[in-house]
Scaffold this active site. Structure first.
Site, PDB file in Angstrom:
ATOM      1  N   GLY A  93      35.128  44.281  29.270  1.00  0.00           N
ATOM      2  CA  GLY A  93      35.063  44.503  30.714  1.00  0.00           C
ATOM      3  C   GLY A  93      35.991  45.635  31.077  1.00  0.00           C
ATOM      4  O   GLY A  93      36.738  46.140  30.233  1.00  0.00           O
ATOM      5  N   LYS A  94      35.941  46.083  32.289  1.00  0.00           N
ATOM      6  CA  LYS A  94      36.868  47.115  32.762  1.00  0.00           C
ATOM      7  C   LYS A  94      36.810  47.152  34.274  1.00  0.00           C
ATOM      8  O   LYS A  94      35.792  46.773  34.876  1.00  0.00           O
ATOM      9  CB  LYS A  94      36.460  48.482  32.211  1.00  0.00           C
ATOM     10  N   GLY A  95      37.898  47.617  34.889  1.00  0.00           N
ATOM     11  CA  GLY A  95      37.914  47.735  36.338  1.00  0.00           C
ATOM     12  C   GLY A  95      38.463  49.082  36.742  1.00  0.00           C
ATOM     13  O   GLY A  95      39.049  49.800  35.926  1.00  0.00           O
TER      14      GLY A  95
END
Ligand code: NAD
Length: 459
Positions: free
Chosen positions: A115-117
Site C-alpha cells: 500500500g502507499k499514501g
C-alpha cells in the site's frame, strides 16, 4: 518507472508460464487463464482511495488538500506502506510506490501486502499546528480503510515519527477500545515505536552491499572466477581491493549508510564523496563522516555549504555542485535521495561499477538497461532498502504483543531476514545473465503467484 515495473513483472510471468515445473497442475487453457489473471491482478491496484482533506489554516483560510491511500495487493497480509508528504505527489506515483511495496514485501517474506499514501503538500510551507490538523484529517477521512489488520501506514518522504504519533493518537481517539499500537509504524519509541527503526533502512542498504561484495563473493570466489556471468566478473574486480564510495543524499538513509560504510571493518572503504540538495563534498583521502553527521543534526539536515562551515568542524573537503556526485570516478555509488537520478542524460557519464539503490526508483529504465548491459551491478531498491519495512513489521509485532525487543535483537532479526533473501537470490543472479532487479522480481512474482493460486484467485 511504472512502465518498467510492469514490464519486468510481465517478463517474470512469461518466464513462469513457460516453466512447466511451476504449478504443474495448471495445464493448457487453465494455465493461460491463470496467468492472464495474475497479470491483471498484479498490474492494477485493488483500490485507490482519494480524499480532499478540508483543513482550516491559521489565517482563517480553509483549504482542500488532495490525498491518497492506495491498496495495491493484500494476498500476503495487510496493506503496508508509507505516507508521502510532498507537493509533487500524484495518483500514478502513489500507485507505483504501492506496487513496489507489494513486490518488496513478497521478496523478503514479510507478511504484508503493498500500500502507499500521499498528501499533496510542501510540509515546510505549513506551521506545526496546521500539519497536525492535516494528519488528524487524513486519519478521519481514511479511518474506514486503515487499521492494524487492514492497512498500516508509516512515514515516507516529508513525514516522520512526529506525524505517526499524531496519526496514531487520532486513530486511538476515534476507535475507542480497539488495539491501536499496530495502526501506524515509525512512531517514536515512547509511543510504541521500535528501537532501531530510524537506522534500519540505512543499515540494511549497506548490509546488502557488504554481503554481496564481501561475504558472498569471498565465499564463492572459485566458482565465480570460472563463470561467464558478466556480473560475476564485476564483483571479482572488487575483491580484496580498497573501495571508493560516493553517497547521494545525506538524510535518514544516506547518513546512516555513510556511517556504516565509514565504520565497516571488513572492507577497505573510503567514503570520498557525499551530497545533499545543496552540494557535493569531496575528499580523495576520505571524508570525516561522523563530523558531517553531527553538523547536519544541528543544521536542519543540511551539509556544510561554505569553506567557513567546513573549517569550523575541521572537515577537509572540496565543495562541488550537487549533481557531480552521480558521475564521480568511484567504485561504488549509493543513491539515497530521489527518483530518476540516473537517467538518459547522464547514464553514459556514470563511472561506478556498483550502484546501490537506497532511494525508491532512483534509476530510470533507460539508465538501468544501459548500465546493466555494461556489467554494472545494480542492487535494486526492493532488495536494498527493505530494512525500514522489515523493522516496521517488528514494530507492528511488538505493538500487538506489547513486548518490546532490545536494539540488538532488532538489528539481529533485520540482518537475518535480509541475509535469508540474499542467500536465495544471489546464486540465481550469478548463475543467469539477468540483472539483479529481474531476479528479485521473478522471486517476488513466484511467491505472489503461488499464494494467489492457492487462495483460489486465478480464474
Ligand atoms: P530524507 O528526507 O531524510 O533525506 C533526503 C536527502 O536527499 C536529504 O539529504 C536531501 O538534502 C537530499 N536531496 C534532496 N534533493 C536532492 C537532490 N536533488 N540531489 C541530491 N540530494 C538531494 O529522506 P530519506 O528518508 O533518507 O529517504 C531517501 C529515499 O529513500 C527516498 O526515496 C525514500 O522513499 C527512500 N526510502 C526511505 C526509507 C526510510 O526508512 N527512510 C525506506 C525506504 C526507502
Amino acid at each position: 518507472m511504472e512502465e518498467q515495473t510492469r514490464s519486468i513483472v510481465q517478463q517474470s510471468l512469461n518466464a513462469l508460464l513457460s516453466n512447466e515445473t511451476f504449478l504443474p497442475e495448471l495445464q493448457g487453457d487453465m494455465r493461460k487463464t491463470a496467468f492472464t489473471s495474475l497479470n491483471a491482478i498484479l498490474s492494477t491496484p485493488n483500490q485507490i482511495h482519494k480524499s480532499f482533506l478540508r483543513v482550516p489554516l491559521k489565517d482563517g483560510e480553509v483549504v482542500r488538500i488532495p490525498s491518497y491511500r492506495v491498496h495495491h495487493n493484500n494476498a500476503l497480509g495487510p496493506y503496508k506502506g508509507g505516507i508521502r508528504f510532498h507537493e509533487s505527489v500524484n495518483e500514478e506515483e502513489v500507485v507505483n510506490l504501492a506496487f513496489l511495496m507489494t513486490l518488496k514485501n513478497a521478496l523478503h517474506n514479510v507478511p504484508f501486502g503493498g500500500g502507499k499514501g500521499g498528501i499533496v503538500i510542501d510540509p515546510k510551507a505549513f506551521s506545526e499546528q496546521e500539519l497536525q490538523r492535516i494528519c488528524i484529517k487524513y486519519v478521519r477521512y481514511f479511518n474506514n480503510v486503515i487499521g492494524p489488520d487492514n492497512d498500516i501506514p508509516a512515514p515516507d518522504v516529508g513525514s516522520g515519527e512526529r506525524e505517526m504519533d499524531w496519526m496514531m493518537a487520532e486513530y486511538k481517539k476515534i476507535n475507542p477500545g480497539s488495539p491501536y499500537l499496530g495502526s501506524f509504524t515509525g512512531k517514536s519509541v515512547v509511543n510504541g515505536g521500535s528501537l532501531g527503526r530510524r537506522e534500519a533502512t540505512g543499515k540494511g542498504v549497506y548490509f546488502t552491499f557488504r554481503y554481496l561484495i564481501h561475504d558472498y563473493v569471498t565465499a564463492n570466489e572459485k566458482s565465480l572466477a570460472v563463470s561467464t556471468n558478466p556480473f560475476a566478473k564485476t564483483a571479482l574486480e572488487f575483491i580484496n581491493k580498497p573501495l571508493t564510495i560516493a553517497i547521494q543524499g545525506f538524510g535518514n538513509v544516506g547518513s546512516i549508510t555513510a556511517l556504516e560504510a565509514y565504520r565497516c571493518q571488513n572492507l577497505q572503504n573510503k567514503v570520498v564523496a557525499v551530497s545533499d540538495r545543496n552540494v557535493t563534498l569531496y575528499n580523495a583521502d576520505g571524508l570525516d563522516i561522523p563530523a558531517l553527521v553531527e553538523f547536519t543534526a544541528k543544521n536542519r539536515g543540511d551539509l556544510p555549504t561554505t569553506e567557513e562551515q567546513l573549517k569550523e568542524i575541521k572537515v577537509s573537503a572540496v565543495i562541488q555542485p550537487r549533481e557531480d556526485i552521480l558521475t564521480m570516478d568511484v567504485g561504488v555509488l549509493f543513491l539515497a535521495a530521489l527518483e530518476n537520478q540516473l537517467n538518459d542524460q547522464n547514464k553514459e557519464e556514470v563511472k561506478a561499477r556498483i550502484i546501490v539503490e537506497g532511494a525508491n526508483a532512483p534509476t530510470t529504465t533507460e539508465a538501468d538497461d544501459y548500465l546493466s548491459q555494461k556489467g554494472v551491478i545494480i542492487i535494486p531498491d526492493i532488495l536494498a532498502n527493505a530494512g525500514g519495512v522489515i523493522v516496521s513489521y517488528l514494530e507492528w509485532l511488538q505493538g500487538r504483543e506489547t513486548q518490546f525487543f532490545t536494539e540488538e535483537e532488532v538489528y539481529k532479526q533485520l540482518l537475518v531476514k535480509m541475509q535469508t533473501t540474499m542467500d536465495l537470490i544471489l546464486p540465481q543472479y550469478f548463475g543467469d545473465p539477468f540483472p539483479l532487479r529481474q531476479n528479485c522480481y521473478i522471486h517476488s512474482v513466484t511467491r505472489l503467484s503461488t499464494v494467489l493460486y492457492k487462495q483460489g484467485k486465478l480464474y
